[in-house]
Write a protein that holds these residues in place. Structure first.
Motif, PDB file in Angstrom:
ATOM      1  N   UNK A   1     -47.026  89.333   4.778  1.00  0.00           N
ATOM      2  CA  UNK A   1     -47.575  90.479   4.047  1.00  0.00           C
ATOM      3  C   UNK A   1     -47.085  91.766   4.728  1.00  0.00           C
ATOM      4  N   UNK A   2     -46.253  92.565   4.095  1.00  0.00           N
ATOM      5  CA  UNK A   2     -45.644  92.410   2.781  1.00  0.00           C
ATOM      6  C   UNK A   2     -44.149  92.665   2.938  1.00  0.00           C
ATOM      7  N   UNK A   3     -43.490  91.800   3.713  1.00  0.00           N
ATOM      8  CA  UNK A   3     -42.066  92.002   3.973  1.00  0.00           C
ATOM      9  C   UNK A   3     -41.392  90.660   4.235  1.00  0.00           C
TER      10      UNK A   3
ATOM     11  N   UNK B   1     -40.012 101.227   7.735  1.00  0.00           N
ATOM     12  CA  UNK B   1     -40.027 101.357   6.277  1.00  0.00           C
ATOM     13  C   UNK B   1     -40.483 100.071   5.589  1.00  0.00           C
ATOM     14  N   UNK B   2     -40.073  98.926   6.122  1.00  0.00           N
ATOM     15  CA  UNK B   2     -40.366  97.661   5.455  1.00  0.00           C
ATOM     16  C   UNK B   2     -41.693  97.046   5.818  1.00  0.00           C
ATOM     17  N   UNK B   3     -42.239  97.388   6.997  1.00  0.00           N
ATOM     18  CA  UNK B   3     -43.476  96.770   7.467  1.00  0.00           C
ATOM     19  C   UNK B   3     -44.622  97.783   7.488  1.00  0.00           C
ATOM     20  N   UNK B   4     -44.433  98.863   8.238  1.00  0.00           N
ATOM     21  CA  UNK B   4     -45.526  99.820   8.456  1.00  0.00           C
ATOM     22  C   UNK B   4     -45.788 100.712   7.248  1.00  0.00           C
ATOM     23  N   UNK B   5     -44.702 101.274   6.693  1.00  0.00           N
ATOM     24  CA  UNK B   5     -44.856 102.311   5.661  1.00  0.00           C
ATOM     25  C   UNK B   5     -45.408 101.761   4.352  1.00  0.00           C
ATOM     26  N   UNK B   6     -45.304 100.487   4.105  1.00  0.00           N
ATOM     27  CA  UNK B   6     -45.814  99.940   2.852  1.00  0.00           C
ATOM     28  C   UNK B   6     -47.334 100.065   2.749  1.00  0.00           C
ATOM     29  N   UNK B   7     -47.998 100.129   3.891  1.00  0.00           N
ATOM     30  CA  UNK B   7     -49.456 100.307   3.889  1.00  0.00           C
ATOM     31  C   UNK B   7     -49.879 101.699   4.339  1.00  0.00           C
ATOM     32  N   UNK B   8     -49.106 102.292   5.263  1.00  0.00           N
ATOM     33  CA  UNK B   8     -49.516 103.571   5.861  1.00  0.00           C
ATOM     34  C   UNK B   8     -48.739 104.765   5.315  1.00  0.00           C
ATOM     35  N   UNK B   9     -47.780 104.533   4.435  1.00  0.00           N
ATOM     36  CA  UNK B   9     -47.006 105.634   3.871  1.00  0.00           C
ATOM     37  C   UNK B   9     -45.770 105.927   4.702  1.00  0.00           C
ATOM     38  N   UNK B  10     -44.696 106.358   4.042  1.00  0.00           N
ATOM     39  CA  UNK B  10     -43.434 106.613   4.719  1.00  0.00           C
ATOM     40  C   UNK B  10     -43.575 107.686   5.788  1.00  0.00           C
ATOM     41  N   UNK B  11     -44.445 108.667   5.536  1.00  0.00           N
ATOM     42  CA  UNK B  11     -44.687 109.711   6.523  1.00  0.00           C
ATOM     43  C   UNK B  11     -45.919 109.460   7.367  1.00  0.00           C
TER      44      UNK B  11
END
Length: 296
Positions: A107-109, A227-237
């Motif tokens: 989840x989710x990569x 980008x593929x792990x963290x940003x999908x839940x926490x946003x790109x920024x």
């Protein structure tokens, strides 16, 4: 979707064959329906008078019993002939050895691990004209995912505690897209994947460079992880999404705390990086140091 791998081509052939059979059966049934409607219509017979009984149609009864059996046998025979070309990995030939890649669905990569230890997130690279064997897994603590790149073959599930295998052999260079085909959580729709098929020499050079950069804590791996792990839940920024805002959080600039968080999770956050190597953690820490999330 144009098949670009022999197994994908065989899957399409199976669908086309079955579709042709079912369409032919539909035409025959509808034609017979129209014939019976016309042939046995009421005409001048009183409304409530039964039509003439038909007896002794043994040949017809045998035909409508035997024909479906023959059709189903033909479909089954065709599929069993095509099945080895879908399931079995082609044998390696001289100068064309098989490439093994481990595909882990989380989840989710998607995480890809190559024989030399190089890793990548969501974007796989592979050489053209070489059989690629995929070992598809999911961690015991995760959920079921399904690997699917339509142009390169059928779906294969990534099941916790189970190892499944599939393969492809792409003859043309290019980038082929797909996504997780099993509903796996809130961000399922963002669990996308691409496979970039490269000339063999270019792939070999990339794989060597990737491993060198990964060992040095540089390269694109850290960016892919963010980008593929963290940003999908926490946003790109890092502004927050289904996960809280993390832009400016001290954890992001503390490699030890970051490793603890990623590998073990915290509260409702799962351990998205359980099993990550020190090089993977270092790559993420280096990227966040160079490009800290702005919160925008």
């Amino acid at each position: 979707m144009t098949p670009e791998s022999p197994n994908a081509e065989n899957i399409r052939n199976g669908y086309l064959f079955i579709t042709a059979f079912t369409f032919a059966i539909f035409l025959v049934v509808e034609a017979l329906l129209l014939v019976f409607i016309v042939r046995y219509r009421r005409r001048k017979r009183p409304r409530f008078e039964d039509g003439a009984d038909v007896h002794g149609a043994t040949k017809v009864e045998l035909a409508w019993t035997a024909l479906p059996v023959v059709l189903l046998f033909a479909i089954a025979a065709f599929i069993f002939v095509e099945l080895p070309g879908i399931k079995d990995i082609p044998k390696a030939t001289a100068g064309q050895e098989q490439l093994d890649i481990k595909v882990t669905g989380r989840q989710f990569y998607w995480q890809f691990e190559y024989p030399n230890g190089a890793a990548a997130i969501d974007h796989m690279r592979a050489p053209a004209g070489v059989p690629v064997r995929l070992e598809v897994v999911s961690p015991d603590s995760d959920v079921i995912h399904s690997w699917w790149i339509p142009a390169l073959g059928g779906k294969i599930d990534a099941i916790p505690g189970t190892t499944n295998e599939t393969w492809f052999k792409a003859s043309k260079t290019g980038t082929y897209s797909g996504q997780c085909a099993e509903l796996c959580g809130l961000e399922h729709a963002r669990m996308l994947a691409t496979v970039e098929v490269m000339p063999r020499e270019a792939f070999d050079a990339w794989l060597t460079q990737r491993k060198t950069e990964q060992d040095a804590g540089s390269g694109e791996l850290g960016k892919e992880e963010w980008q593929g792990v963290c940003a999908k839940c926490h946003g790109l920024g890092g502004q927050g999404g289904i996960g809280p805002r993390i832009a400016g959080a001290p954890t992001l600039v503390d490699p030890t705390a970051l490793a603890q968080l990623v590998r073990n999770g915290r509260r409702t956050m799962p351990a998205v990086g359980s099993g990550w190597t020190n090089q993977q953690i270092a790559a993420l820490a280096a990227y966040l140091k160079e490009s800290p999330p702005s919160g925008g």
